[in-house]
Design an enzyme around this catalytic site. Structure first.
Site, PDB file in Angstrom:
ATOM      1  N   GLU A 402      -4.805  12.956  59.072  1.00 31.99           N
ATOM      2  CA  GLU A 402      -5.607  11.801  58.630  1.00 31.99           C
ATOM      3  C   GLU A 402      -6.680  11.471  59.664  1.00 31.99           C
ATOM      4  O   GLU A 402      -6.725  10.358  60.216  1.00 31.99           O
ATOM      5  CB  GLU A 402      -4.713  10.593  58.378  1.00 31.99           C
ATOM      6  CG  GLU A 402      -3.832  10.753  57.165  1.00 31.99           C
ATOM      7  CD  GLU A 402      -3.085   9.485  56.783  1.00 31.99           C
ATOM      8  OE1 GLU A 402      -3.022   8.558  57.601  1.00 31.99           O
ATOM      9  OE2 GLU A 402      -2.557   9.430  55.658  1.00 31.99           O
ATOM     10  N   GLU A 559       0.577  13.558  51.019  1.00 26.22           N
ATOM     11  CA  GLU A 559       1.545  12.499  51.327  1.00 26.22           C
ATOM     12  C   GLU A 559       1.472  11.431  50.261  1.00 26.22           C
ATOM     13  O   GLU A 559       0.383  11.037  49.843  1.00 26.22           O
ATOM     14  CB  GLU A 559       1.199  11.781  52.641  1.00 26.22           C
ATOM     15  CG  GLU A 559       1.408  12.542  53.901  1.00 26.22           C
ATOM     16  CD  GLU A 559       1.024  11.686  55.116  1.00 26.22           C
ATOM     17  OE1 GLU A 559       1.045  10.437  55.028  1.00 26.22           O
ATOM     18  OE2 GLU A 559       0.662  12.271  56.133  1.00 26.22           O
TER      19      GLU A 559
HETATM   20  C1  GAL Z   1       0.163   8.182  56.854  1.00 21.64           C
HETATM   21  C2  GAL Z   1       0.423   9.127  58.006  1.00 21.64           C
HETATM   22  C3  GAL Z   1       1.875   9.488  58.143  1.00 21.64           C
HETATM   23  C4  GAL Z   1       2.717   8.252  58.026  1.00 21.64           C
HETATM   24  C5  GAL Z   1       2.427   7.600  56.710  1.00 21.64           C
HETATM   25  C6  GAL Z   1       3.285   6.362  56.464  1.00 21.64           C
HETATM   26  O1  GAL Z   1      -0.970   7.436  57.096  1.00 21.64           O
HETATM   27  O2  GAL Z   1      -0.314  10.308  57.856  1.00 21.64           O
HETATM   28  O3  GAL Z   1       2.070  10.113  59.386  1.00 21.64           O
HETATM   29  O4  GAL Z   1       2.410   7.399  59.081  1.00 21.64           O
HETATM   30  O5  GAL Z   1       1.100   7.195  56.690  1.00 21.64           O
HETATM   31  O6  GAL Z   1       2.899   5.706  55.278  1.00 21.64           O
END
Ligand code: GAL
Length: 901
Positions: A402, A559
């Site tokens: 990110e 994710e």
């Molecule tokens: C994203 C990040 C992950 C984790 C996740 C939690 O922004 O890439 O590592 O922190 O959020 O929601």
């Protein structure tokens, strides 16, 4: 290698100089220098320097032509004949690359274009024209060059100034059927109108054409490379970019077997003792996991002290995953620098707007522009890429994590230095920067580049163009970091695709993702659903945009969450059914990979209360059951993998630059939220059962029957022309308040709002009338406006008022334009209010719902080739009896997939 030789032509031998690249060539370019048809030779920089540079930069063979000049009685068509003879020779050689281009500068551009016209249909694949001279009479001559001068040049070349043959100055020729034309313009060039006119003519003739404006340059600047090296570099870069063989199609994961929808998570085994790893992999298999992202935050483990690597544990994990048939999307662990690095080099830590250091303790505590960080990060990248280059589990590279999540806004001294370099490349001269930034306001005029700073904390509002450029720069600075990592990965593992996880979600806008998308092999996105009435629609909106960042290509949901997150003030779990509905909505919009953060819920650390695939409570849980069911569901959907979404009839345009500019400070209201307006339109369309594509402003809009471009605040002249042409040719454009207001420098278009779009919309607004919080203005159609209102003056009789303010005055208008129309909404109506005007906008565009009446609004429809996804937008079951081939009902929050009719 450079070779001089002669080619036989109808008027005798034609000298050429052939520049060959060092490696294999991907293209061949025939190039004609300028010189008013009577000057110039193969040694002039415009011939020799340009050809050498293009050969080197674009891996192209460049054949520079020493055509006969119009001296000593030589006239048109001799120079064209010479260039044509060389072109014919080039096309007859089978030892030259298949990709063929022709180009030229100034008068040479006329010769190149004339040659291309002679062999239309079997001619070049592309045309490159530098500050072309193509028209006589020349459109609106600028200062500096006298009319006699031009007449003299034309008379010398053609023998007269009337009855000019169409291919002598081919701007007047029939241009249809030409290949794409790339036009380089000098900014301060009295002949610039000729290049600009050609672009319009080409577009009218249906020929793809694009221009690049070399700022701060005058006519013939390629012949004076040392006057403005940065502009020369940028100009040659423009041509080289076009000439280079197009990047091979974006690549998908490296893997064997049939297409399938990948399923998995971030896997952080370093947080667990070794005994747990085998358990993990067993449960992954049970859940149907096919891929994990690995090593994202493991720098401190992989390089525990400077230059001392420990890959043993990771080798073990990668081998274990591979033995169990699970692919690895391997991260470069550069998101979180280890304590030894920040202790030794605190100068890599970012600095916020107020001048505060961003200390270690969390993650992403590094400056994108720090040369020290860059050096250490790239060393790590090289080490990990070298280590796993040939590991069969390696399916893709996950660069960092990110990028920009916590460090997009860095105001450090490194950032200041890099910002100046970026500005020099953009503006070339300080005068150009001063003009673009409007620095005569508040005595901000710069006399030296070193006086320029990032828009740090100041006593009042900071120069808006400085802020806008800093946003552009900050996105580019992170992209530059990504590209530096990618360069090493490509070098060591050329066949492994490279991506990085974007954050197309909610209000996150630090990175201009439509711009970044050109650099990833496939788009990967992280999305965490929000709260409130439009949260689900927002997920759909984001997913849809991901599918349009690289049009027609599948993308990867890197994710999302199985249930609660831990980073909002209150974090409720998902309701039953939501896990699958959210995942499948992404799939409906083109995702061919569905992954979560994270595999096993952490025991320690800042994210221990964030849900995961395998929760604290273990495998006997509703979450793990839902995960396992989803794995099975995705396997059953393998048939859609690789199939792009079927385009919708309507587009909602997203422009990150307008988003940035419209939300800057010191505006009529600070309550405006760009993306909320765009989402309202998307929701209003879903409420009527209409499919829409969310597309970047750069997308080809021509196939859409209706294009909604809300708050399109920055409208450069080229965009205005595109939108006008879209409507002229039968497209139906809709835009809203605060659109068309400013150019690319955030300078207001004068003469009344909506500035650049005033004529197209046939209206004029003298003043904005933003509305205080809690105030609404009623409209005659029963809707009410909030946030914004305007007194709209209708200036064109072709405008119809679709809704008025209750106290008089047009609120929503539509003007017939050519075969299409252009509509304007002057206030914020929200999804319901938009619902009241949509019919009037959709009907002329011929857009109707593809859903049976009973399903509209309750069900979202998305189509991927042979199948339709029906997504229940409500918590209640919806009967599907009206739909042949569908099950009797769609459960609340459910998704069914049925064959497309
Ligand atoms: C994203 C990040 C992950 C984790 C996740 C939690 O922004 O890439 O590592 O922190 O959020 O929601």
């Amino acid at each position: 290698m450079v070779t001089d030789r002669e080619i036989a032509g109808p008027h005798g031998p034609v000298p050429v100089r052939i520049h060959e690249p060092e490696g294999p060539a991907g293209a061949v370019l025939v190039w004609a220098h300028g010189g008013g048809f009577r000057h110039g030779d193969l040694d002039m920089p415009e011939a020799d320097h340009v050809a050498a540079e293009l050969a080197r930069r674009a891996d192209a063979v460049v054949v520079s032509v020493g055509y006969r000049l119009a001296v000593g009685g030589v006239r048109y068509p001799v120079p064209v004949d010479d260039v044509h003879a060389v072109w014919t020779w080039v096309t007859g050689r089978d030892d030259l690359p298949a990709r063929k281009a022709i180009g030229g500068a100034s008068a040479g551009a006329a010769l190149a274009l004339a040659t291309a016209l002679r062999c239309r249909g079997h001619g070049p694949d592309l045309i490159l024209l530098a500050y072309p001279f193509l028209h006589f009479p020349t459109p609106t001559l600028g200062h500096g060059r006298s009319l006699e001068n031009i007449e003299d040049m034309v008379r010398n070349y053609v023998g007269r100034i009337s009855d000019i043959p169409a291919d002598a100055l081919p701007g007047s020729a029939d241009l249809r059927g030409l290949p794409p034309v790339h036009i380089l313009l000098s900014e301060d060039d009295d002949l610039r109108p000729s290049g600009e006119l050609l672009e319009r003519q080409l577009r009218e003739a249906g020929v793809p054409a694009g221009t690049f404006l070399a700022r701060g340059t005058t006519h013939g600047h390629l012949n004076r490379p040392h006057d403005a090296p940065a502009a020369d570099d940028a100009s040659l870069g423009f041509f080289a970019g076009a000439l280079r063989v197009p990047r091979e199609a974006p690549r998908w994961l490296r893997r064997d077997g049939e297409p399938r929808i990948e399923f998995g998570a971030d896997y952080n085994p370093e947080q667990w003792p070794r005994e747990v790893w085998a358990e993990d992999v067993r449960a992954m298999r049970e859940a149907g996991v096919t891929i994990v992202s690995l090593g994202i935050f493991s720098w401190a483990r992989l390089e525990p002290a400077e230059g001392r690597y420990d890959f043993g544990w990771l080798d073990e994990v990668v081998d274990l995953l591979h033995a169990n048939g699970i692919l690895v999307d391997l991260a470069t662990p550069t998101a979180s620098p280890p304590p030894w690095l920040t202790t030794k080099h605190p100068e890599i830590l970012p600095v916020d707007r107020e001048g505060r250091t961003v200390w270690p303790g969390a993650r992403q505590h590094w400056r994108p522009t720090s040369p020290v960080f860059r050096e250490h990060a790239l060393r790590m990248v090289r080490a990990i890429a070298g280590r796993y280059a040939r590991h069969p589990a390696l399916a893709a590279w996950h660069v960092s994590n990110e990028l920009g999540c916590h460090n997009v806004d860095d105001y450090s001294d490194d950032a200041a230095r890099a910002f100046r370099v970026w500005l020099r490349a953009r503006y070339v001269t300080l005068d150009a920067l001063n003009a673009a930034w409007g620095t005569d306001f508040w005595s901000q005029r710069y006399g030296e580049w070193d006086q320029i700073l990032p828009p740090r904390h100041a006593g009042g509002p900071v120069n808006p163009t400085q802020q806008l450029d800093f946003k552009r720069f900050s996105s580019d600075a992170l992209k530059d970091h990504y590209l530096a990592e990618r360069r090493i990965l490509r070098e060591l593992t050329p066949d492994v695709p490279v991506t990085t996880n974007f954050m197309v979600a909610g209000d996150i806008n630090g990175m201009n993702y439509p711009d970044w998308a050109a650099e990833v092999d496939f788009v990967a996105n992280d999305h965490y659903i929000g709260f409130g009435a439009q949260a689900r629609d927002e997920l759909s909106f984001s997913a849809n945009l991901c599918g349009n960042l690289i049009a027609g290509r599948p993308w990867f949901l890197m994710e999302h969450s199985t249930s609660a997150v831990n980073w909002r003030p209150v974090n409720p779990p998902k309701l039953p059914g939501e896990l699958a509905r959210d995942s499948l909505t992404h799939v409906a919009h083109g995702a061919d990979g569905v992954c979560f953060f994270q595999w096993r819920q952490s025991r320690a650390g800042a994210e221990k209360y964030h849900s995961a695939m395998l929760p604290h409570a273990g495998e006997q849980t509703a979450i793990f059951r839902a995960v396992t069911e989803l794995g099975a569901r995705l396997r059953s959907l393998s048939g859609v993998a690789g199939i792009g979404r079927t385009p919708a009839p309507v587009a909602v345009v997203v422009d990150y630059e307008s988003w940035w500019a419209a939300e800057l400070d010191s505006h009529p209201t600070d309550r405006l939220r760009y993306r909320r307006e765009a989402l309202d339109w998307y929701t209003a369309l879903l409420d009527r059962g209409i499919r829409a594509d969310v597309v970047p402003v750069s997308a080809d809009l021509t196939g859409y029957r209706l294009v909604v471009a809300p708050i399109l605040h920055l409208v450069p002249a080229s965009l205005r022309q595109r939108l006008e042409a879209y409507a002229e040719r039968g497209g139906h454009l809709v835009t809203t308040y605060f659109s068309g207001i400013a150019d690319e420098n955030d300078h207001v278009w004068l003469g009344g709002y909506p500035g650049a779009l005033r004529d197209l919309l046939g209206i004029r607004v003298e003043e904005f009338a933003p509305l205080p919080d809690g105030t609404a203005v009623p409209l005659t159609n029963g809707a009410s406006g909030t946030l914004w209102s305007e007194r709209v003056e209708v200036t064109d009789p072709a405008v119809k008022v679709l809704a008025a303010y209750a106290d008089g005055g047009a609120a929503v208008t539509r003007r017939s334009v050519g075969d299409g129309s252009a509509a304007y909404v002057s206030t914020r109506l929200g999804p319901q209010g938009l619902g009241l005007i949509l019919e009037d906008l959709l009907t002329p565009a011929g857009v109707v719902s593809e859903l049976p009446a009973g399903l509209r609004g309750r069900v979202e429809l998305a189509i991927r080739g042979p199948v339709r996804f029906l997504i229940n937008r409500t918590d209640e079951p919806v009967g599907l009896s009206e739909l042949p081939g569908a099950p009797p009902a769609l459960p609340g929050r459910g998704v069914v997939v049925v064959p497309a009719p």
